[in-house]
Write a protein that holds these residues in place. Structure first.
Motif, PDB file in Angstrom:
ATOM      1  N   ILE A 511      38.951  41.483  47.217  1.00  7.57           N
ATOM      2  CA  ILE A 511      38.144  40.406  46.637  1.00  7.57           C
ATOM      3  C   ILE A 511      38.980  39.137  46.518  1.00  7.57           C
ATOM      4  O   ILE A 511      38.510  38.038  46.842  1.00  7.57           O
ATOM      5  CB  ILE A 511      37.591  40.840  45.266  1.00  7.57           C
ATOM      6  CG1 ILE A 511      36.596  41.979  45.436  1.00  7.57           C
ATOM      7  CG2 ILE A 511      36.940  39.668  44.548  1.00  7.57           C
ATOM      8  CD1 ILE A 511      36.038  42.491  44.134  1.00  7.57           C
ATOM      9  N   VAL A 512      40.214  39.280  46.063  1.00  7.73           N
ATOM     10  CA  VAL A 512      41.080  38.113  45.910  1.00  7.73           C
ATOM     11  C   VAL A 512      41.488  37.571  47.273  1.00  7.73           C
ATOM     12  O   VAL A 512      41.542  36.356  47.489  1.00  7.73           O
ATOM     13  CB  VAL A 512      42.310  38.489  45.071  1.00  7.73           C
ATOM     14  CG1 VAL A 512      43.281  37.317  44.976  1.00  7.73           C
ATOM     15  CG2 VAL A 512      41.887  38.927  43.675  1.00  7.73           C
ATOM     16  N   GLN A 513      41.770  38.448  48.219  1.00  9.53           N
ATOM     17  CA  GLN A 513      42.171  37.991  49.546  1.00  9.53           C
ATOM     18  C   GLN A 513      41.059  37.227  50.247  1.00  9.53           C
ATOM     19  O   GLN A 513      41.318  36.254  50.954  1.00  9.53           O
ATOM     20  CB  GLN A 513      42.600  39.189  50.388  1.00  9.53           C
ATOM     21  CG  GLN A 513      43.847  39.893  49.872  1.00  9.53           C
ATOM     22  CD  GLN A 513      44.181  41.141  50.674  1.00  9.53           C
ATOM     23  OE1 GLN A 513      43.522  41.434  51.672  1.00  9.53           O
ATOM     24  NE2 GLN A 513      45.197  41.881  50.236  1.00  9.53           N
ATOM     25  N   ARG A 514      39.827  37.654  50.062  1.00 13.63           N
ATOM     26  CA  ARG A 514      38.710  37.013  50.753  1.00 13.63           C
ATOM     27  C   ARG A 514      38.110  35.850  49.975  1.00 13.63           C
ATOM     28  O   ARG A 514      37.604  34.899  50.571  1.00 13.63           O
ATOM     29  CB  ARG A 514      37.619  38.048  51.031  1.00 13.63           C
ATOM     30  CG  ARG A 514      38.065  39.193  51.929  1.00 13.63           C
ATOM     31  CD  ARG A 514      36.947  40.212  52.090  1.00 13.63           C
ATOM     32  NE  ARG A 514      37.341  41.327  52.949  1.00 13.63           N
ATOM     33  CZ  ARG A 514      36.550  42.363  53.234  1.00 13.63           C
ATOM     34  NH1 ARG A 514      35.336  42.425  52.715  1.00 13.63           N
ATOM     35  NH2 ARG A 514      36.987  43.331  54.023  1.00 13.63           N
ATOM     36  N   HIS A 515      38.120  35.958  48.655  1.00 16.24           N
ATOM     37  CA  HIS A 515      37.406  34.961  47.848  1.00 16.24           C
ATOM     38  C   HIS A 515      38.285  34.437  46.718  1.00 16.24           C
ATOM     39  O   HIS A 515      37.804  34.258  45.602  1.00 16.24           O
ATOM     40  CB  HIS A 515      36.124  35.576  47.263  1.00 16.24           C
ATOM     41  CG  HIS A 515      35.254  36.262  48.249  1.00 16.24           C
ATOM     42  ND1 HIS A 515      34.426  35.587  49.114  1.00 16.24           N
ATOM     43  CD2 HIS A 515      35.095  37.588  48.533  1.00 16.24           C
ATOM     44  CE1 HIS A 515      33.777  36.456  49.870  1.00 16.24           C
ATOM     45  NE2 HIS A 515      34.158  37.668  49.548  1.00 16.24           N
ATOM     46  N   ARG A 516      39.554  34.193  46.963  1.00 19.75           N
ATOM     47  CA  ARG A 516      40.428  33.735  45.895  1.00 19.75           C
ATOM     48  C   ARG A 516      40.005  32.395  45.322  1.00 19.75           C
ATOM     49  O   ARG A 516      39.988  32.237  44.091  1.00 19.75           O
ATOM     50  CB  ARG A 516      41.870  33.666  46.392  1.00 19.75           C
ATOM     51  CG  ARG A 516      42.854  33.300  45.279  1.00 19.75           C
ATOM     52  CD  ARG A 516      44.280  33.369  45.760  1.00 19.75           C
ATOM     53  NE  ARG A 516      44.532  32.404  46.811  1.00 19.75           N
ATOM     54  CZ  ARG A 516      45.664  32.323  47.498  1.00 19.75           C
ATOM     55  NH1 ARG A 516      46.627  33.186  47.250  1.00 19.75           N
ATOM     56  NH2 ARG A 516      45.823  31.419  48.442  1.00 19.75           N
ATOM     57  N   PRO A 517      39.654  31.381  46.115  1.00 22.09           N
ATOM     58  CA  PRO A 517      39.199  30.122  45.498  1.00 22.09           C
ATOM     59  C   PRO A 517      37.967  30.306  44.614  1.00 22.09           C
ATOM     60  O   PRO A 517      37.877  29.713  43.540  1.00 22.09           O
ATOM     61  CB  PRO A 517      38.903  29.237  46.718  1.00 22.09           C
ATOM     62  CG  PRO A 517      39.725  29.801  47.818  1.00 22.09           C
ATOM     63  CD  PRO A 517      39.745  31.268  47.593  1.00 22.09           C
ATOM     64  N   LEU A 518      37.039  31.152  45.068  1.00 28.64           N
ATOM     65  CA  LEU A 518      35.843  31.385  44.257  1.00 28.64           C
ATOM     66  C   LEU A 518      36.186  32.083  42.948  1.00 28.64           C
ATOM     67  O   LEU A 518      35.721  31.679  41.868  1.00 28.64           O
ATOM     68  CB  LEU A 518      34.843  32.224  45.058  1.00 28.64           C
ATOM     69  CG  LEU A 518      33.578  32.673  44.304  1.00 28.64           C
ATOM     70  CD1 LEU A 518      32.761  31.462  43.878  1.00 28.64           C
ATOM     71  CD2 LEU A 518      32.752  33.616  45.167  1.00 28.64           C
TER      72      LEU A 518
END
Length: 849
Positions: A511-518
């Motif tokens: 989740i962090v790798q794919r959507h860290r800015p979100l």
């Protein structure tokens, strides 16, 4: 004040504690006397009844010691009667000294409290007095509890010795009857003498502890009296805000209330505050390691984050902002450690909260000075100075007139600073004409409003309306202080969030790798909204409207609508709405975690992840709806009956909807159709985009999205091109002239298919000669490719076959037909065969038509 009143009420039973103890002792004496009379009727000798005031120890049958065991048991009695086995009398001596010290302090504090109550104290002064007396009372209550445990142990000691005495008395009578040697009787008598001496000491110790306990109860009662007086004085202050509760500052009577021993009273107030802090922390010393560990962990994390931020060459904006916070590890760790003090320690007194607020001020100022614009640094320093002066005013609250003067001077200084801030170009502008803070009008409006409130507070304080003056002044000061501390806390939290998402183990999450800015943006927004809510609470608390708002909100939420057997309140409706909203949020979050974190890490059959996620979402929604209905106050048994009664009607009226819902579940559970499959339903062909509750969405190759009921997917024939794999066979029909060599044509077709990049080698391409046509030999080329590449592959394959046949000079004939027509004289006339795109030539009479 209400709290203190409640304390007085709860402490009243302790005043009658000694009466209860005396009554219990009398009852014990009566029971013991009855037991002694009953025992005396038995033939075996029994010890006399114990004196009144002791617990009956001879209620059970006394068995004499066997003659052979007398020597051994005498040694055991000697061991049990050693001074080390008895309760330590030093604890009683310490308790006596503590009670004497408490009595002296209570006597002195009675005098100062009487003087303070006679000088029209403020609400703040009354609160400090109540905290002081409550702390004293709490210490005495704790001492009384300790004495109660001590008395219980002493009574058990007396009962144990009494049982030993009765046993050895019965043993002596038995030994006399058995005519034992005189040495044995001497040993028994010596043991009885030791037991009698130990019993006397134990009874004396018990009496001493009971006397200390009685003194403690009386001292607690002495603490309850001033608490009740403070509560009455506080109830007298409760009134309209615009009521005058002090003398005007220029009146002659105000000067007379200023006592001669101002310095002495201030020193006593400071000493009392220090003692309250020390006593409270001494009682909560077990929680101090938790705060120390929190500080150490926070400091280590921030130091590690600072090291990593310094090594990072290409910092993003969020990392650059976090790096500024990490440059002050001590200050950041102190703020993170001190802010949750109110949650770590239960019910801290006002003086502890004030001390913590002063301690957190210095690191907050350092952080804001580094992070904020240089233009507002003077404002931050001024705010810190005003807050420290306000804490000094709390100390002066023991002398109301002095507090009034300090308050007026503090507010005047605040007005001067705000006026200079509004007119200062340096505060509102960084350099030149560039606006540093942005929204200049809003800043000027806020500063002007605060200056207006402080002016009103000055006039109200000078005229004697101190309740109104404190309300306005505290509203400005508390809101600004809360904004300062919360701003520092928010910036530290943002820095920690940015660091945590880039450090193990969070950075390893998909989740962090794919959507860290979100994720970082959502967490940052959450922290900011929480800080806004906390600031609003502190601002409203400074205005003194939290209590009224809470009471009005409680009344509104308690409003109930009753209609027959239906009874619903606004609170029930609010809980229902919040539960439903929370269920949707939780279901969305769970599905997001499953899709982004769980399923990518496990190998599941195709379509299983979507089916499981959808079913889990349905289950969460159903459970949440049931919980929401239960929170609404509706009886689930009645709801079940109503649902059963309506089930038949709903099943008949909405049978198509129910059928589609059940069909959707069947599609998900059977897993023959999945999201992303290429399907063909009669003339409809496309890709499944969604399998919903009632219908599914199919996107056709033309770009249209067709809503198909789920029942159609289970009742009609559906062609799924991607059920077991994503392969598709492409068939190309080719016709060549009869003059061509068929084996050569087959070789050309196979080579062209094998050379195409989108052709799959397994299964290999297949070329067949399928028959003889009217104008050409028929061939068919069958090649496997991906479903997504089928159409473009067929086009490219046809072009490649055409080029290869043309290069091999193999003709691809067009349809042709020979026509023979006879004229009227019977002469045959031949016409050339028609060639597309020309029309066939009609002949007649030997001439072209």
């Amino acid at each position: 004040m209400l709290t203190h009143g409640a304390t007085v009420v709860t402490s009243m039973p302790r005043r009658r504690c000694s009466a209860y103890v005396s009554t219990a002792h009398a009852l014990a004496a009566l029971v013991l006397l009855g037991s002694a009379l009953a025992v005396s009727a038995e033939p075996i000798a029994r010890p006399p009844a114990p004196a009144a005031g002791h617990t009956p120890a001879a209620a059970r049958t006394i068995t004499p010691i066997p003659i052979p065991e007398i020597a051994q048991r005498a040694e055991q009695v000697t061991t049990l009667l050693r001074p080390g086995q008895a309760p330590d009398s030093s604890e009683s001596d310490d308790a006596g000294l503590e009670l004497a010290d408490a009595a002296d302090r209570i006597r002195k504090r009675h005098v100062s409290t009487t003087e303070a109550l006679a000088s029209s104290p403020s609400a703040n002064a009354l609160a400090n007095l109540a905290d002081s007396w409550q702390a004293m009372r709490s210490r005495l209550v704790a001492l009384n509890d300790k004495l109660t445990r001590r008395a219980t142990l002493a009574q058990q000691r007396v009962d144990q010795i009494e049982t030993m005495r009765a046993t050895w008395a019965a043993t002596r009578a038995s030994a006399v009857d058995a005519a034992v040697p005189p040495s044995v009787l001497e040993q028994i008598d010596a043991t009885l003498a030791a037991i009698a001496a130990a019993r006397k000491n134990a009874e004396a110790g018990l009496a001493h502890v009971l006397a200390l306990q009685d003194r403690a109860v009386k001292e607690i009662a002495r603490c309850d009296e001033p608490l009740a007086s403070i509560a009455r004085a506080g109830s007298g202050l409760d009134g309209p805000v615009l009521a005058r509760d002090a003398l005007p500052i220029w009146s002659h009577e105000a000067g007379t209330l200023m006592s001669d021993d101002v310095g002495q009273r201030l020193r006593e107030a400071v000493r009392d505050m220090v003692e309250r802090i020390r006593d409270y922390m001494a009682g909560e010393i077990a929680r101090l390691p938790l705060q120390i560990v929190l500080f150490a962990l926070t400091f280590v994390v921030i130091r590690s984050a600072r090291r990593r931020a310094r090594l990072s060459a290409d910092k993003q904006p969020s990392e650059a902002a976090a790096a500024q916070v990490f440059e002050l590890p001590w200050s950041s760790a102190l703020i993170v450690t001190l802010i949750p003090t109110g949650w770590i320690y239960p019910q801290p007194p006002r003086v502890v909260i004030s001390a913590v607020s002063v301690l957190v001020l210095l690191p907050a100022v350092r952080i804001v000075r580094r992070l904020a614009s240089p233009a507002i640094v003077p404002a931050v320093y001024a705010l810190a100075a005003f807050f420290v002066v306000d804490r000094v005013r709390d100390v002066c609250s023991v002398i109301p007139v002095l507090e009034q003067w300090v308050f007026v001077i503090e507010m005047v200084c605040g007005i001067v600073f705000l006026a200079l801030a509004v007119r200062s170009e340096r505060l509102l502008k960084a350099r030149g004409d560039e606006v540093a803070l942005g929204w200049r009008r809003a800043i000027v409006a806020v500063l002007s409003a605060q200056a207006f409130l402080l002016v009103a507070a000055v006039f109200a304080g000078m005229c004697g309306y101190m309740r109104l003056a404190r309300l306005l002044g505290n509203a400005v000061l508390i809101s600004d202080y809360a904004a300062l501390v919360l701003y520092a806390g928010v910036r530290i939290s943002e820095g920690l969030v940015a660091y945590a998402l880039r450090a193990a183990p969070l950075r390893d999450l998909l989740i962090v790798q794919r959507h860290r800015p979100l994720v970082q943006r959502r967490l940052t927004v959450t922290v900011r909204w929480l800080s806004v809510g906390a600031w609003a609470y502190f601002a409203l608390d400074g205005l003194g409207v939290v209590g009224p708002i809470s009471s009005v909100g409680a009344r509104l939420l308690g409003a109930r609508y009753v209609r027959g057997s239906v009874s619903v309140s606004l609170a029930d409706a609010a809980v229902f709405a919040l539960t439903v909203w929370g269920v949707f949020v939780v279901s969305s979050f769970v599905r997001f975690v499953l899709d982004e974190e769980v399923y990518p890490r496990v190998r599941l059959p195709r379509g299983t992840a979507y089916a499981q996620a959808t079913i889990v979402r349905y289950v969460i929604l159903v459970i949440g709806f049931v919980l929401a209905v239960a929170a609404l106050g509706i009886d689930l048994n009645r709801l079940t009956i109503v649902a059963g009664a309506l089930g038949v009607g709903v099943g008949i009226g909405l049978q198509s909807v129910v059928a589609n819902f059940v069909s959707g579940l069947i599609v998900l559970l059977e897993r023959r159709l999945h999201v992303g499959d290429v399907v063909q339903l009669e003339a409809l062909e496309g890709r499944i985009r969604e399998i919903g509750i009632r219908a599914s969405t199919i996107r056709t190759w033309d770009g249209a999205e067709v809503i198909v009921p789920n029942a159609a997917l289970t009742s009609e024939r559906v062609t799924n091109w991607t059920l077991s794999d994503t392969l598709r066979r492409v068939t190309l029909d080719v016709g060549v002239a009869y003059s061509a060599d068929p084996p050569h044509v087959l070789d050309i077709l196979r080579s062209v298919a094998a050379a195409h990049p989108k052709a799959l080698p397994d299964p290999p391409p297949l070329a067949l000669c399928t028959g003889f046509g009217e104008s050409a030999l028929k061939f068919q080329l069958r090649v496997w490719t991906r479903v997504d590449d089928a159409e473009s592959f067929l086009s490219g394959l046809a072009i490649a076959v055409h080029g290869a046949l043309r290069a091999a000079k193999i003709e691809i004939p067009f349809p042709q037909r020979d026509v023979h027509i006879r004229n009227g004289e019977g002469v045959a006339v031949s016409c050339a065969p028609a060639r597309p795109p020309f029309r066939e030539v009609a002949c007649g009479g030997g001439q072209p038509a």
